[in-house]
Design a protein around this motif. Structure first.
Motif, PDB file in Angstrom:
ATOM      1  N   GLY A  10       0.785  -1.229   0.000  1.00 18.50           N
ATOM      2  CA  GLY A  10       0.000   0.000   0.000  1.00 18.50           C
ATOM      3  C   GLY A  10       0.813   1.273   0.000  1.00 18.50           C
ATOM      4  N   VAL A  11       1.955   1.269  -0.698  1.00 17.53           N
ATOM      5  CA  VAL A  11       2.760   2.486  -0.825  1.00 17.53           C
ATOM      6  C   VAL A  11       2.915   2.791  -2.307  1.00 17.53           C
ATOM      7  CG1 VAL A  11       3.986   2.067   1.325  1.00 17.53           C
ATOM      8  CG2 VAL A  11       4.952   1.214  -0.808  1.00 17.53           C
ATOM      9  N   SER A  12       3.308   4.002  -2.615  1.00 18.75           N
ATOM     10  CA  SER A  12       3.469   4.357  -4.020  1.00 18.75           C
ATOM     11  C   SER A  12       4.816   3.870  -4.543  1.00 18.75           C
ATOM     12  CB  SER A  12       3.363   5.870  -4.205  1.00 18.75           C
ATOM     13  OG  SER A  12       4.525   6.517  -3.719  1.00 18.75           O
ATOM     14  N   ILE A 167       8.918   1.507   8.671  1.00 18.62           N
ATOM     15  CA  ILE A 167       8.375   2.326   9.754  1.00 18.62           C
ATOM     16  C   ILE A 167       7.873   3.664   9.223  1.00 18.62           C
ATOM     17  CG2 ILE A 167       9.002   3.572  11.865  1.00 18.62           C
ATOM     18  CD1 ILE A 167      10.819   1.199  12.551  1.00 18.62           C
ATOM     19  N   GLN A 168       8.541   4.191   8.208  1.00 23.88           N
ATOM     20  CA  GLN A 168       8.139   5.486   7.637  1.00 23.88           C
ATOM     21  C   GLN A 168       6.912   5.381   6.744  1.00 23.88           C
ATOM     22  OE1 GLN A 168      11.425   7.217   5.535  1.00 23.88           O
ATOM     23  NE2 GLN A 168      12.735   7.364   7.353  1.00 23.88           N
ATOM     24  N   HIS A 169       6.759   4.261   6.024  1.00 26.97           N
ATOM     25  CA  HIS A 169       5.776   4.232   4.937  1.00 26.97           C
ATOM     26  C   HIS A 169       4.721   3.127   5.027  1.00 26.97           C
ATOM     27  CE1 HIS A 169       7.965   7.220   2.503  1.00 26.97           C
ATOM     28  NE2 HIS A 169       9.069   6.609   2.884  1.00 26.97           N
ATOM     29  N   ILE A 170       4.958   2.077   5.793  1.00 24.64           N
ATOM     30  CA  ILE A 170       4.073   0.912   5.752  1.00 24.64           C
ATOM     31  C   ILE A 170       3.231   0.836   7.019  1.00 24.64           C
ATOM     32  CG2 ILE A 170       4.018  -1.618   5.671  1.00 24.64           C
ATOM     33  CD1 ILE A 170       6.487  -1.529   3.920  1.00 24.64           C
ATOM     34  N   ALA A 171       1.957   0.547   6.835  1.00 23.34           N
ATOM     35  CA  ALA A 171       1.017   0.477   7.957  1.00 23.34           C
ATOM     36  C   ALA A 171       1.463  -0.577   8.971  1.00 23.34           C
ATOM     37  CB  ALA A 171      -0.383   0.148   7.442  1.00 23.34           C
ATOM     38  N   PRO A 172       1.254  -0.312  10.264  1.00 26.97           N
ATOM     39  CA  PRO A 172       1.698  -1.245  11.324  1.00 26.97           C
ATOM     40  C   PRO A 172       1.186  -2.663  11.141  1.00 26.97           C
ATOM     41  CG  PRO A 172       1.031   0.844  12.274  1.00 26.97           C
ATOM     42  CD  PRO A 172       0.661   0.917  10.827  1.00 26.97           C
ATOM     43  N   GLU A 173      -0.044  -2.811  10.629  1.00 30.05           N
ATOM     44  CA  GLU A 173      -0.595  -4.158  10.480  1.00 30.05           C
ATOM     45  C   GLU A 173       0.111  -4.965   9.377  1.00 30.05           C
ATOM     46  OE1 GLU A 173      -3.434  -1.273   8.324  1.00 30.05           O
ATOM     47  OE2 GLU A 173      -2.243  -1.349  10.174  1.00 30.05           O
ATOM     48  N   LEU A 199       9.956  -5.553  10.078  1.00 28.63           N
ATOM     49  CA  LEU A 199      10.044  -5.619   8.622  1.00 28.63           C
ATOM     50  C   LEU A 199       8.666  -5.780   7.979  1.00 28.63           C
ATOM     51  CD1 LEU A 199      13.088  -8.064   8.400  1.00 28.63           C
ATOM     52  CD2 LEU A 199      13.130  -5.570   8.156  1.00 28.63           C
ATOM     53  N   PRO A 200       8.552  -5.436   6.711  1.00 24.47           N
ATOM     54  CA  PRO A 200       7.308  -5.714   5.979  1.00 24.47           C
ATOM     55  C   PRO A 200       7.025  -7.215   6.043  1.00 24.47           C
ATOM     56  CG  PRO A 200       8.782  -4.312   4.692  1.00 24.47           C
ATOM     57  CD  PRO A 200       9.566  -4.781   5.869  1.00 24.47           C
ATOM     58  N   PHE A 201       5.767  -7.572   6.275  1.00 31.41           N
ATOM     59  CA  PHE A 201       5.439  -8.987   6.503  1.00 31.41           C
ATOM     60  C   PHE A 201       4.127  -9.314   5.809  1.00 31.41           C
ATOM     61  CE2 PHE A 201       4.386 -12.854   8.764  1.00 31.41           C
ATOM     62  CZ  PHE A 201       5.635 -13.424   9.046  1.00 31.41           C
ATOM     63  N   ILE A 202       4.177 -10.361   4.978  1.00 26.90           N
ATOM     64  CA  ILE A 202       2.967 -10.750   4.256  1.00 26.90           C
ATOM     65  C   ILE A 202       3.055 -12.224   3.885  1.00 26.90           C
ATOM     66  CG2 ILE A 202       3.822 -10.221   1.917  1.00 26.90           C
ATOM     67  CD1 ILE A 202       1.025  -8.924   1.410  1.00 26.90           C
ATOM     68  N   ASP A 203       1.918 -12.905   3.884  1.00 27.80           N
ATOM     69  CA  ASP A 203       1.846 -14.330   3.515  1.00 27.80           C
ATOM     70  C   ASP A 203       2.844 -15.175   4.309  1.00 27.80           C
ATOM     71  OD1 ASP A 203      -0.165 -13.823   1.704  1.00 27.80           O
ATOM     72  OD2 ASP A 203       1.201 -13.568   0.006  1.00 27.80           O
ATOM     73  N   GLY A 204       2.988 -14.851   5.604  1.00 29.83           N
ATOM     74  CA  GLY A 204       3.802 -15.675   6.473  1.00 29.83           C
ATOM     75  C   GLY A 204       5.299 -15.467   6.391  1.00 29.83           C
TER      76      GLY A 204
END
Length: 489
Positions: A10-12, A167-173, A199-204
């Motif tokens: 969800g960032v540009s 931390i600057q750009h990505i939502a906490p969730e 760190l960014p975390f997705i799909d485990g």
């Protein structure tokens, strides 16, 4: 339909670009690699320190080997590293999984520490020391190994670099605190420490970002192929006449030129490598030549990384949007065979009739490697309800794609460039073998051509084989100039 890092989090894309990171795909690895020379040759103080840290670790290993303190357990602890797949860069044609730095790399590194690395850290000829030496005289150690090793040695920096952006750009969730097992080496305990990062975390799993300015597309600036190619010039630069004579005398004796023929390229390269091993100081003279031309490394790498970004990000996004907006590409149903034919018909129409051929072009240069073609098609195929697996090997070699739904509905796809010199051989043998090995009932060959001469070549082969116009041979006209106004399907 999310494909790239910015879309998943969800960032540009501009935010990622302005931060200096490469906007990786989270669908498939992209063919980019970390080049340690770009750290060495940089004026960025952080990069200079990273290069010094790499040298410190190599010197530590060399001293431990020289002292006879390295046993099998320490080989595993100090020389072998797991693949850091979370940066989504490298050779993998299926997702982001690779083999990591296993025993072959460990053996090569340990051996080189006693030969070409014997003067590591105290070279007299070059301006500095270079990790890339390990790939110059060792079989099976290439740019991916050097990139993986470099990444492991600078992993703490890469994690902190990614954490700062997150931390600057990505939502906490969409972030998570994770432990990295081999993050930083502790010289007091002589062991790797684990550290925690958010760190960014997705799909485990977590995702890592890499700065664009330490990446390259093809070979490292210091590489084996170039060293072999430059061999005739390197000894000439040596001021020691006696050594120069010894080098060429030894090379001639190793080559043992046959009287009845010219030595093959493989025989010549083997003799060159043996000569470098006999006179390891030659490696330093080659590296000095590369150092003296180091500014070119940055310019060439920047250009190649920009081209990769253009081809695999912007072009893919454009054609995905076009396929989604103008066709039912992402909505087709039926068996995998019917689905595949429908998708290929949509793809062919967009390429031939709607300007989609631009995905294969950058200026006047067309795509050169079938591996790049397969990655592009993997991105475009993404979104199918079927299982679309790339480079599936069912026992007789890999096929580009297997589209399947369960055990009994399979269709195989071979993507080929018309310029492939083994195209006829492939048409005759390859696909039937794959069909048999996979127990698939249907297979489709897609051939893409970029010129009238390539089109003529393909048609001649198909006519000779008696399969011209066969429905399972799909030809796609991707010419850039004099584009036909309508589909030739």
């Amino acid at each position: 339909m999310a494909t790239f890092f910015n879309e998943f989090f969800g960032v540009s894309a501009d935010d990622v670009d302005e931060y200096g990171a490469f906007n990786v795909s989270l669908i498939n690895d992209l063919p980019l690699f970390i080049d340690p020379f770009l750290l060495f040759n940089s004026k960025n103080s952080d990069y200079e320190q990273l290069h010094e840290d790499i040298l410190k670790y190599i010197i530590f290993l060399r001293e431990e080997v020289a002292a006879g303190r390295v046993n099998d357990d320490l080989i595993n602890a100090w020389f072998r590293f797991p693949e850091v797949k979370q940066n989504w860069l490298g050779f993998s044609m299926v997702g982001n999984s690779g083999s990591g730095l296993g025993s072959k790399f460990a053996v090569a590194l340990r051996s080189n520490l006693q030969t070409v690395f014997a003067n590591f850290g105290s070279e007299q000829v070059t301006k500095g020391s270079h990790l890339e030496k390990v790939c110059l005289v060792s079989e099976g150690v290439g740019r991916d190994n050097i990139s993986d090793f470099t990444l492991n040695l600078i992993l703490d920096f890469i994690c902190r670099y990614t954490q700062e952006f997150a931390i600057q750009h990505i939502a906490p969730e969409l972030r998570k605190k994770v432990w990295i097992q081999k993050a930083k080496f502790n010289y007091e305990t002589k062991s790797w420490q684990r550290l925690q990062y958010e760190l960014p975390f997705i799909d485990g799993d977590y995702v890592l970002l890499t700065p664009k300015d330490i990446l390259t597309r093809d070979d490292n600036w210091i590489n084996k192929g170039d060293m072999v190619h430059q061999f005739e010039e390197i000894p000439v630069a040596i001021p020691d006449n006696q050594l120069r004579g010894q080098v060429f005398a030894y090379f001639d004796s190793v080559l043992a030129k046959p009287l009845d023929r010219k030595p093959s390229a493989e025989e010549h390269a083997e003799a060159v490598i043996k000569t470098y091993l006999k006179f390891p100081q030659l490696v330093d003279w080659y590296i000095k030549y590369k150092e003296d031309n180091g500014d070119k490394a940055r310019d060439i790498s920047l250009e190649k990384v920009a081209l990769t970004k253009f081809m695999f990000e912007q072009q893919v996004k454009d054609i995905q949007a076009q396929l989604g907006a103008e066709t039912d590409f992402y909505k087709v149903t039926g068996s995998t065979y019917e689905e595949t034919h429908q998708r290929l018909a949509f793809f062919k129409s967009v390429i031939e009739d709607k300007g989609g051929h631009r995905i294969f072009w950058h200026g006047t240069e067309c795509i050169q490697r079938e591996s790049d073609l397969q990655i592009l098609c993997k991105f475009i195929w993404y979104g199918t309800p079927s299982d679309a697996s790339a480079e599936v090997n069912d026992g007789r070699g890999p096929v580009d794609f297997k589209i399947s739904r369960g055990a009994f509905d399979k269709t195989l796809i071979e993507m080929k460039l018309a310029k492939n010199t083994k195209l006829k051989q492939n048409l005759e043998k390859q696909l039937p073998i794959y069909l048999s090995a996979s127990e698939a009932k249907k297979g489709i060959k897609v051939i893409i051509y970029f010129s009238a001469s390539e089109e003529a070549k393909v048609n001649a082969i198909l006519k000779e084989m008696g399969i011209e116009g066969h429905k399972d041979i799909v030809l796609i006209d991707a010419r850039n100039d004099n584009k036909p106004s309508g589909s030739k399907a």
